[in-house]
Write a protein that holds these residues in place. Structure first.
Motif, PDB file in Angstrom:
ATOM      1  N   GLN A   1     -53.974  -5.158   3.921  1.00  0.00           N
ATOM      2  CA  GLN A   1     -53.186  -4.726   2.882  1.00  0.00           C
ATOM      3  C   GLN A   1     -51.643  -5.566   3.772  1.00  0.00           C
ATOM      4  N   VAL A   2     -50.810  -5.524   2.378  1.00  0.00           N
ATOM      5  CA  VAL A   2     -50.089  -6.000   2.668  1.00  0.00           C
ATOM      6  C   VAL A   2     -48.406  -5.812   3.017  1.00  0.00           C
ATOM      7  N   GLN A   3     -47.618  -6.674   3.781  1.00  0.00           N
ATOM      8  CA  GLN A   3     -46.700  -6.140   3.986  1.00  0.00           C
ATOM      9  C   GLN A   3     -45.202  -7.571   3.729  1.00  0.00           C
ATOM     10  N   LEU A   4     -44.452  -6.469   2.800  1.00  0.00           N
ATOM     11  CA  LEU A   4     -43.180  -7.781   2.687  1.00  0.00           C
ATOM     12  C   LEU A   4     -41.777  -6.868   4.043  1.00  0.00           C
ATOM     13  N   VAL A   5     -41.297  -8.204   4.032  1.00  0.00           N
ATOM     14  CA  VAL A   5     -40.942  -7.563   5.158  1.00  0.00           C
ATOM     15  C   VAL A   5     -38.903  -8.844   5.261  1.00  0.00           C
ATOM     16  N   GLU A   6     -38.099  -7.573   4.951  1.00  0.00           N
ATOM     17  CA  GLU A   6     -37.162  -8.732   4.819  1.00  0.00           C
ATOM     18  C   GLU A   6     -35.747  -8.459   5.562  1.00  0.00           C
ATOM     19  N   SER A   7     -35.421  -9.381   6.013  1.00  0.00           N
ATOM     20  CA  SER A   7     -33.794  -9.708   6.448  1.00  0.00           C
ATOM     21  C   SER A   7     -32.519 -10.283   6.734  1.00  0.00           C
ATOM     22  N   GLY A   8     -30.948 -10.026   7.668  1.00  0.00           N
ATOM     23  CA  GLY A   8     -30.030 -11.013   6.775  1.00  0.00           C
ATOM     24  C   GLY A   8     -29.354 -10.271   5.933  1.00  0.00           C
TER      25      GLY A   8
ATOM     26  N   SER B   1     -53.294  -9.230   4.604  1.00  0.00           N
ATOM     27  CA  SER B   1     -54.248 -10.065   3.920  1.00  0.00           C
ATOM     28  C   SER B   1     -54.337  -9.918   2.508  1.00  0.00           C
ATOM     29  N   ILE B   2     -53.512 -12.155   2.557  1.00  0.00           N
ATOM     30  CA  ILE B   2     -52.554 -12.394   1.009  1.00  0.00           C
ATOM     31  C   ILE B   2     -53.608 -13.522   0.775  1.00  0.00           C
ATOM     32  N   ARG B   3     -54.272 -13.547  -0.818  1.00  0.00           N
ATOM     33  CA  ARG B   3     -55.540 -14.420  -1.236  1.00  0.00           C
ATOM     34  C   ARG B   3     -54.072 -15.891  -1.881  1.00  0.00           C
ATOM     35  N   SER B   4     -52.796 -15.466  -2.274  1.00  0.00           N
ATOM     36  CA  SER B   4     -52.207 -16.454  -3.218  1.00  0.00           C
ATOM     37  C   SER B   4     -51.174 -15.337  -3.600  1.00  0.00           C
ATOM     38  N   ILE B   5     -50.022 -16.152  -3.861  1.00  0.00           N
ATOM     39  CA  ILE B   5     -48.674 -15.305  -4.478  1.00  0.00           C
ATOM     40  C   ILE B   5     -48.308 -15.744  -5.468  1.00  0.00           C
ATOM     41  N   ASN B   6     -47.750 -14.961  -6.613  1.00  0.00           N
ATOM     42  CA  ASN B   6     -47.236 -15.899  -7.580  1.00  0.00           C
ATOM     43  C   ASN B   6     -46.361 -16.212  -8.377  1.00  0.00           C
ATOM     44  N   VAL B   7     -45.595 -14.983  -7.592  1.00  0.00           N
ATOM     45  CA  VAL B   7     -44.090 -14.781  -8.015  1.00  0.00           C
ATOM     46  C   VAL B   7     -43.274 -14.128  -6.282  1.00  0.00           C
ATOM     47  N   MET B   8     -42.176 -14.546  -6.078  1.00  0.00           N
ATOM     48  CA  MET B   8     -41.644 -14.218  -4.683  1.00  0.00           C
ATOM     49  C   MET B   8     -39.818 -14.399  -5.464  1.00  0.00           C
ATOM     50  N   GLY B   9     -39.096 -12.802  -5.508  1.00  0.00           N
ATOM     51  CA  GLY B   9     -37.970 -13.113  -5.621  1.00  0.00           C
ATOM     52  C   GLY B   9     -37.815 -11.359  -5.377  1.00  0.00           C
ATOM     53  N   TRP B  10     -35.869 -11.132  -5.499  1.00  0.00           N
ATOM     54  CA  TRP B  10     -34.847 -10.704  -5.003  1.00  0.00           C
ATOM     55  C   TRP B  10     -34.933  -9.819  -6.210  1.00  0.00           C
ATOM     56  N   TYR B  11     -34.812  -8.048  -6.180  1.00  0.00           N
ATOM     57  CA  TYR B  11     -34.328  -7.360  -7.218  1.00  0.00           C
ATOM     58  C   TYR B  11     -32.889  -6.943  -6.541  1.00  0.00           C
TER      59      TYR B  11
ATOM     60  N   ASN C   1     -45.410 -11.047  -6.208  1.00  0.00           N
ATOM     61  CA  ASN C   1     -46.414 -10.421  -7.576  1.00  0.00           C
ATOM     62  C   ASN C   1     -47.993 -12.000  -6.895  1.00  0.00           C
ATOM     63  N   LEU C   2     -48.198 -11.095  -6.354  1.00  0.00           N
ATOM     64  CA  LEU C   2     -49.815 -12.009  -5.668  1.00  0.00           C
ATOM     65  C   LEU C   2     -51.346 -10.567  -5.414  1.00  0.00           C
ATOM     66  N   ARG C   3     -52.172 -11.990  -5.316  1.00  0.00           N
ATOM     67  CA  ARG C   3     -53.886 -11.194  -5.062  1.00  0.00           C
ATOM     68  C   ARG C   3     -53.600 -11.055  -3.801  1.00  0.00           C
ATOM     69  N   SER C   4     -54.023 -10.168  -3.649  1.00  0.00           N
ATOM     70  CA  SER C   4     -54.433 -10.104  -2.243  1.00  0.00           C
ATOM     71  C   SER C   4     -56.351 -10.361  -1.987  1.00  0.00           C
ATOM     72  N   ARG C   5     -56.709 -10.203  -0.355  1.00  0.00           N
ATOM     73  CA  ARG C   5     -57.616 -10.739  -0.775  1.00  0.00           C
ATOM     74  C   ARG C   5     -59.051  -9.504  -0.739  1.00  0.00           C
ATOM     75  N   ILE C   6     -58.042  -8.030  -0.642  1.00  0.00           N
ATOM     76  CA  ILE C   6     -59.070  -7.451  -1.107  1.00  0.00           C
ATOM     77  C   ILE C   6     -59.417  -6.469  -2.404  1.00  0.00           C
ATOM     78  N   TRP C   7     -57.625  -6.840  -3.428  1.00  0.00           N
ATOM     79  CA  TRP C   7     -58.163  -6.586  -4.626  1.00  0.00           C
ATOM     80  C   TRP C   7     -57.014  -7.765  -5.551  1.00  0.00           C
ATOM     81  N   THR C   8     -58.674  -8.361  -5.760  1.00  0.00           N
ATOM     82  CA  THR C   8     -58.202 -10.176  -6.828  1.00  0.00           C
ATOM     83  C   THR C   8     -57.335  -9.703  -7.813  1.00  0.00           C
TER      84      THR C   8
END
Length: 121
Positions: free
Chosen positions: A1-8, A27-37, A98-105
């Motif tokens: 499971q993946v979580q994104l936690v914001e602060s600030g 459970s993160i394998r690799s991260i392609n993109v991170m950002g803010w909306y 947008n990322l790849r988890s260790r569970i879902w490639t």
């Protein structure tokens, strides 16, 4: 499971600054993109800034020259430095990845819970 936690987020006067942080965990394998909306009351969600794994960035025209996005790959964290804030920047800001988890490639999109930014005039 993946979580994104914001602060600030918070309340700031026009012309002031805030820095948002977002840490991806789980459970993160690799991260392609991170950002803010962001989503202002009564409006659609819009892209503010994104950064790729190669450090390529893209900004909304409305924030160019005022906001800066950066990331710390070792910490799976993305930052948004917001300067010269305007009342029209008031919105709920959502972290995105947008990322790849260790569970879902297959790469998938993940969202944080949102943090309120309010700019008073």
């Amino acid at each position: 499971q993946v979580q994104l936690v914001e602060s600030g987020g918070g309340l700031v006067q026009a012309g002031g600054s805030l820095r948002l942080s977002c840490a991806a965990s789980g459970s993160i394998r690799s991260i392609n993109v991170m950002g803010w909306y962001r989503q202002a009351s009564g409006k659609q969600r819009e892209m503010v800034a994104v950064i790729t794994s190669a450090d390529s960035t893209n900004y909304a025209d409305s924030v160019k020259g005022r906001f800066t996005i950066s990331r710390d790959n070792a910490k799976n964290t993305v930052y948004l430095q917001m300067n010269s804030l305007k009342p029209e920047d008031t919105a709920v800001y959502y972290c995105y990845s947008n990322l790849r988890s260790r569970i879902w490639t297959t790469p998938s999109d993940y969202w944080g819970q949102g943090t309120q930014v309010t700019v008073s005039s």
